[in-house]
Design an enzyme around this catalytic site. Sequence first.
Site: not given
Ligand code: AMP
Length: 301
Positions: A42, A66, A158
């Site tokens: 993040h 979701q 991500g």
């Molecule tokens: P989430 O909190 O899991 O919904 O993720 C929030 C954002 O962070 C989303 O756009 C994810 O794709 C991105 N993200 C999650 N894990 C990673 C990672 N390991 N590397 C880069 N971005 C990430």
Amino acid sequence: MTEAIIQIIRSPLELQAVSKELRKNGKQIGLVPTMGALHQGHLSLVEKCKSENDITIVSVFVNPLQFAPNEDFEKYPRDFETDSRLLASAGADIIFFPTVSELFPKNVIAGNGFSTTVKVDGMSTLLEGEIRPGHFDGVTTIVNILFNCSLADNAYFGQKDAQQAAIIQKMVKDLLMPVKVNIIPTMREHDGLAMSSRNIYLSAHERAEAVILFKVLNHARTLINSGVRKSELILAETSKILSESSIAKIDYIRIVHASSFIDAEILSNGKYYLVIACRFGATRLLDNLFIEIIGDKIILQ
Ligand code: AMP
């Protein structure tokens, strides 16, 4: 080190008013949507956002839309204190931390509740969308709200959730939304496991086994670099590696066109993803390899 002052906004309309004012003053706004339980992945999005915008807004919201009723909405990790500390040291300007009831009021009096869904047809029913029906509708609906509150010029997602990013790109394109969607490479642990808020659910044994996903992607890399272009062959070889783990349960492993997520039989000039979804015990993990072929040039990341 003294941390910069970070503004925490809970009200969606207040964020919209603040963003309007910022735009009036000529500021370029970047948005990083998250569900909190922040990790280095993040923070890499936050860093990129900061480097390209005047103002960085990070939303922290576990979006009930979701999650299916049988999924982990209730037990999804939440630690706002740590998240806000991390975001302050990363130099974010605003945290948007709304409440479920304010974003999605219940239908107490008919017509007064939240009742809108934004749906991207086609892609949102494939792969993740097939296994988690309605999941992407929840994602596109909340992302729309976040775009409307933050008035962002740039939004950062991500590559780890490649299908989600592609669906958001499609929504922005179809609806002519005035925001640029930026996709940022996956951050990994030292052994290659993609960082994820859900990794904390893994037992020590599952965590050790989960590294096999990275081995699979690396094997695909080797095959593609050595000239293999038939998806069937790449998938057969990589599936063999996955079957070395006695606990990995594959939901899918596919090679798809990057913009549509439709299966690609042959890798020719174009952009693709090899996508994997795999369960280790009760935890589902996603990972992928981006593949671009331009004549003799191959980009794999
Ligand atoms: P989430 O909190 O899991 O919904 O993720 C929030 C954002 O962070 C989303 O756009 C994810 O794709 C991105 N993200 C999650 N894990 C990673 C990672 N390991 N590397 C880069 N971005 C990430």
